[in-house]
Design an enzyme around this catalytic site. Structure first.
Site, mmCIF file in Angstrom:
data_model
loop_
_atom_site.group_PDB
_atom_site.id
_atom_site.type_symbol
_atom_site.label_atom_id
_atom_site.label_comp_id
_atom_site.label_asym_id
_atom_site.label_seq_id
_atom_site.Cartn_x
_atom_site.Cartn_y
_atom_site.Cartn_z
ATOM 1 N N LYS A 168 0.837 -1.197 0.000
ATOM 2 C CA LYS A 168 0.000 0.000 0.000
ATOM 3 C C LYS A 168 0.876 1.253 0.000
ATOM 4 C CE LYS A 168 -1.794 2.408 3.278
ATOM 5 N NZ LYS A 168 -1.610 3.690 2.565
ATOM 6 N N GLU A 241 10.312 1.250 10.122
ATOM 7 C CA GLU A 241 11.302 2.296 9.813
ATOM 8 C C GLU A 241 10.586 3.610 9.990
ATOM 9 O OE1 GLU A 241 14.361 1.828 9.412
ATOM 10 O OE2 GLU A 241 14.567 -0.247 8.770
ATOM 11 N N CYS A 275 14.167 10.673 5.524
ATOM 12 C CA CYS A 275 14.237 10.229 6.918
ATOM 13 C C CYS A 275 15.662 10.300 7.438
ATOM 14 C CB CYS A 275 13.679 8.824 7.047
ATOM 15 S SG CYS A 275 14.482 7.640 5.969
ATOM 16 N N GLU A 371 10.949 16.631 14.097
ATOM 17 C CA GLU A 371 11.378 16.282 12.739
ATOM 18 C C GLU A 371 10.673 17.229 11.762
ATOM 19 O OE1 GLU A 371 9.653 12.699 11.046
ATOM 20 O OE2 GLU A 371 11.527 12.248 10.046
HETATM 21 P P1 NAD Z 1 2.618 8.319 7.819
HETATM 22 O O1 NAD Z 1 2.977 7.515 9.008
HETATM 23 O O2 NAD Z 1 1.567 9.341 7.940
HETATM 24 O O3 NAD Z 1 2.166 7.367 6.615
HETATM 25 C C1 NAD Z 1 2.942 6.298 6.168
HETATM 26 C C2 NAD Z 1 2.046 5.239 5.564
HETATM 27 O O4 NAD Z 1 1.209 4.685 6.581
HETATM 28 C C3 NAD Z 1 1.094 5.747 4.480
HETATM 29 O O5 NAD Z 1 1.008 4.771 3.466
HETATM 30 C C4 NAD Z 1 -0.228 5.855 5.240
HETATM 31 O O6 NAD Z 1 -1.359 5.764 4.400
HETATM 32 C C5 NAD Z 1 -0.142 4.663 6.151
HETATM 33 N N1 NAD Z 1 -1.028 4.697 7.324
HETATM 34 C C6 NAD Z 1 -1.759 5.736 7.806
HETATM 35 N N2 NAD Z 1 -2.430 5.353 8.911
HETATM 36 C C7 NAD Z 1 -2.116 4.069 9.138
HETATM 37 C C8 NAD Z 1 -2.456 3.125 10.133
HETATM 38 N N3 NAD Z 1 -3.280 3.441 11.146
HETATM 39 N N4 NAD Z 1 -1.926 1.891 10.068
HETATM 40 C C9 NAD Z 1 -1.079 1.548 9.078
HETATM 41 N N5 NAD Z 1 -0.706 2.405 8.093
HETATM 42 C C10 NAD Z 1 -1.212 3.644 8.123
HETATM 43 O O7 NAD Z 1 4.006 8.933 7.342
HETATM 44 P P2 NAD Z 1 4.225 9.991 6.192
HETATM 45 O O8 NAD Z 1 3.920 11.334 6.744
HETATM 46 O O9 NAD Z 1 3.541 9.513 4.969
HETATM 47 O O10 NAD Z 1 5.802 9.838 5.956
HETATM 48 C C11 NAD Z 1 6.755 10.633 6.568
HETATM 49 C C12 NAD Z 1 7.368 9.931 7.751
HETATM 50 O O11 NAD Z 1 8.007 8.730 7.310
HETATM 51 C C13 NAD Z 1 8.462 10.725 8.411
HETATM 52 O O12 NAD Z 1 8.314 10.658 9.807
HETATM 53 C C14 NAD Z 1 9.738 10.021 7.991
HETATM 54 O O13 NAD Z 1 10.834 10.196 8.847
HETATM 55 C C15 NAD Z 1 9.293 8.627 7.921
HETATM 56 N N6 NAD Z 1 10.201 7.843 7.080
HETATM 57 C C16 NAD Z 1 11.041 6.942 7.681
HETATM 58 C C17 NAD Z 1 11.946 6.217 6.924
HETATM 59 C C18 NAD Z 1 12.881 5.223 7.559
HETATM 60 O O14 NAD Z 1 13.472 4.429 6.840
HETATM 61 N N7 NAD Z 1 13.039 5.226 8.863
HETATM 62 C C19 NAD Z 1 11.994 6.397 5.539
HETATM 63 C C20 NAD Z 1 11.132 7.331 4.966
HETATM 64 C C21 NAD Z 1 10.225 8.043 5.754
#
Ligand code: NAD
Length: 467
Positions: A168, A241, A275, A371
Site C-alpha cells: 500500500k 522504519e 528520513c 522532525e
Molecule cells: P505516515 O505515518 O503518515 O504514513 C505512512 C504510511 O502509513 C502511508 O502509506 C499511510 O497511508 C499509512 N497509514 C496511515 N495510517 C495508518 C495506520 N493506522 N496503520 C497503518 N498504516 C497507516 O508517514 P508519512 O507522513 O507519509 O511519511 C513521513 C514519515 O516517514 C516521516 O516521519 C519520515 O521520517 C518517515 N520515514 C522513515 C523512513 C525510515 O526508513 N526510517 C523512511 C522514509 C520516511
C-alpha cells in the site's frame, strides 16, 4: 497519462472509488487513481494467502530468477518511472532516476541471495541445522517521500524468502507503485503481490488483519506505534522504519568550504523530506560563522523549481499537509532564531519553500526538537564536543547521523557515541543493498537491506537430529 489500476489476484482492476493525485509542482490534477474499499482490501489479502503455498514451495532460485526479470523490466522502463515519480512526488528528475536505479539494484541484489540450511553443530552424536521458513502474507506500507525504493526494499526480500505481499503506497504518491504493479502482473504468479491504494483509511485494517503475518512499515513514529499495537492480536512480526531527527556534528578541524556543500545536500536532498537527512547541524564555535555563511550562500544559489525542469536542484514539498507543516516551522524559526537565507515560501503555484538556514536558535525550539521533514535547517553552536554529542543524543529518535572532521580517529570516537542505527563519517547517504539500516530508540524496530533485512522475512527453525 495511463489509466491506473489496482493489482488484486493477478488482475488489474478498477477501485471501488477514485482518488485525485495532485502534481505538487503546480497543484493541478495529475491523474485519477483507483481507491480500494475494505472489500477489495480483503480480496487482496485473501489472494496473497491463497498464493502463498505454491509460491513458498518454489525453489528459492526460481523465485530469485523471477525477481531478476522484475529488475530487468524496471530497468528497461527507468525513464518512464523516473518521470512519473517526479510528477507525483516532486523531486528533481536526476534524483528520481537515482531512486529507480537504486530500486533496480535492490531487486537484483535479492535475486541472487540464497537461504540455505545452516549447520550449527555436526558431531558424532547430533546434527543441528537452522532452516529459514517464510512467514506468510506480508503487508508492505510505504510513505510518500521515496515511494519506489521504500516499496522494493520490502518486496524483494519478502518475495525471495517465499512470502506473498499486499502493498500500500501513500495516497499522495500511488502512481509509480501502480505502474510497478503492471510489471509485476506480467512476471509474477497471481496473488504473489497485490497492490491497493487507500485514502489513509485502510492502513489500520491491513496492518491488523488476522491473515497478515508480518508488517513492514515505513512512516512516522506516531503511525508506527499504531501499527505495533494493531500487531498484538496475532503477534505479527514487524519491521518499522520510522521518523528521525538526525544530527550532523561538525568538528573544529574541517575545511568549511569543502564541508558545507556536503552538509547542504545532507539537509536539503528531496527538499529535506528524507528520513536519513541532516535535520540539526552542530558546528564547533571556531567554524560556526564560516559554515553558516557558506550554507547561506548555497541556499541562496539553489535552483528551486519544477523537478522536470533541467537545472532544478530542489523541487516542491510533496503535499499540501507537509507544506503547511513546514510553514509552521518557518514561523518557529523566525521567532526563535536568526534566518541566514530563505525563510519564505515561493509566491507561486506549487508547494515550494526556499531552502532556509537558521542560526542562533535555542535547543528547545520546535525546529530543533521535532522532525521538520522540509528544507529548513537549524545550525547550532557548540564549544565542547561531548556537549554536542549529548545534545545530538537528546532525542527520542535515533535513526542516523553524520560526523565531519579531518582527524578520522577522533571522528570515529564521536560516531561511536552517537545513539543511532547508522552514522556516516565525512559522507552522507552511502546506502547499498548489502548494508542493513534501521533505527534506534523510537526511529524503528528491526533492519532493512542486507542479510539481516532478508532474514527479517523469515522464521528461523532449528532441526536437531540424533545420530
Ligand atoms: P505516515 O505515518 O503518515 O504514513 C505512512 C504510511 O502509513 C502511508 O502509506 C499511510 O497511508 C499509512 N497509514 C496511515 N495510517 C495508518 C495506520 N493506522 N496503520 C497503518 N498504516 C497507516 O508517514 P508519512 O507522513 O507519509 O511519511 C513521513 C514519515 O516517514 C516521516 O516521519 C519520515 O521520517 C518517515 N520515514 C522513515 C523512513 C525510515 O526508513 N526510517 C523512511 C522514509 C520516511
Amino acid at each position: 497519462m495511463n489509466e491506473f489500476k489496482l493489482l488484486i489476484d493477478g488482475q488489474l482492476v478498477a477501485g471501488a472509488a477514485t482518488l485525485d493525485v495532485i502534481n505538487p509542482a503546480n497543484e493541478e490534477l495529475l491523474a485519477v487513481a483507483p481507491r480500494a474499499d475494505i472489500a477489495q482490501l480483503d480480496q487482496a489479502i485473501a489472494a496473497a494467502k491463497a498464493a502463498f503455498p505454491v509460491w513458498s514451495a518454489k525453489p528459492v532460485r526460481e523465485r530469485g530468477a523471477l525477481l531478476g526479470r522484475l529488475a530487468d523490466a524496471l530497468e528497461a522502463r527507468n525513464d518512464e518511472f523516473a518521470r512519473l515519480l517526479t510528477l507525483e512526488q516532486g523531486k528533481p528528475l536526476s534524483e528520481a532516476v537515482w531512486e529507480i536505479t537504486f530500486s533496480t539494484d535492490i531487486i537484483r541484489y535479492h535475486a541472487e541471495l540464497d537461504l540455505p540450511y545452516e549447520v550449527l553443530n555436526d558431531n558424532a552424536t547430533r546434527k543441528v541445522v537452522r532452516q529459514r521458513m517464510p512467514l506468510g502474507v506480508v503487508a508492505a506500507i510505504v510513505p510518500w517521500n521515496f515511494p519506489v525504493v521504500l516499496l522494493v526494499l520490502k518486496l524483494a526480500p519478502a518475495l525471495l524468502a517465499g512470502n506473498t505481499v499486499v502493498a500500500k503506497p501513500a495516497p499522495t504518491t500511488p502512481l509509480t507503485t501502480l505502474l510497478f504493479g503492471e510489471i509485476c502482473k506480467q512476471i509474477l504468479p497471481p496473488g504473489t503481490i497485490n497492490i491497493i491504494v487507500d485514502n489513509n483509511d485502510l492502513g489500520g485494517a491491513l496492518s491488523s488483519h488476522p491473515d497478515v503475518t508480518k508488517v513492514a512499515f515505513t512512516g512516522s513514529t506516531t503511525t508506527g506505534k499504531k501499527v505495533m499495537s494493531g500487531a498484538t492480536s496475532t503477534l505479527k512480526r514487524l519491521t518499522l522504519e520510522l521518523g528521525g531527527n538526525d544530527a550532523a556534528i561538525v568538528l573544529d578541524d574541517v575545511d568549511p568550504v569543502e564541508v558545507a556543500p556536503k552538509l547542504f545536500v545532507a539537509a536539503m536532498m528531496n527538499a529535506g523530506q528524507l528520513c536519513l537527512g541532516a535535520k540539526r547541524i552542530y558546528v564547533h564555535e571556531s567554524q560556526y560563522d564560516r559554515i553558516c555563511e557558506e550554507l547561506g550562500r548555497l541556499a541562496r544559489e539553489s535552483v528551486v523549481d519544477d523537478g522536470l525542469k533541467q537545472g532544478t536542484q530542489m523541487g516542491p514539498l510533496q503535499n499540501k499537509a507537509q507544506f503547511e507543516k513546514v510553514k509552521g516551522f518557518l514561523e518557529d524559526a523566525k521567532r526563535n532564531g536568526k534566518i541566514v537565507a530563505g525563510g519564505e515560501v515561493l509566491g507561486r503555484k506549487g508547494y515550494f519553500v526556499q531552502p532556509t538556514i537558521v542560526r542562533d536558535i535555542a535547543d528547545d525550539a520546535r525546529l530543533v526538537t521535532e522532525e521538520q521533514f522540509g528544507p529548513v535547517v537549524p545550525v547550532l553552536r557548540y564549544s565542547d564536543v561531548d556537549d554536542a554529542i549529548a545534545r545530538a543524543n537528546n532525542s527520542e529518535y535515533g535513526l542516523a547521523g553524520t560526523v565531519w572532521g579531518k582527524d578520522l580517529d577522533r571522528a570515529f570516537c564521536v560516531a561511536a557515541k552517537i545513539e543511532t542505527g547508522t552514522v556516516w563519517i565525512n559522507k552522507f547517504l552511502d546506502v547499498s543493498p548489502d548494508i542493513p539500516f534501521g533505527g534506534a530508540k523510537q526511529s524503528g524496530v528491526g533492519e532493512e537491506l542486507g542479510r539481516e533485512g532478508l532474514e527479517a522475512y523469515t522464521q528461523a527453525k532449528i532441526i536437531n537430529m540424533a545420530k
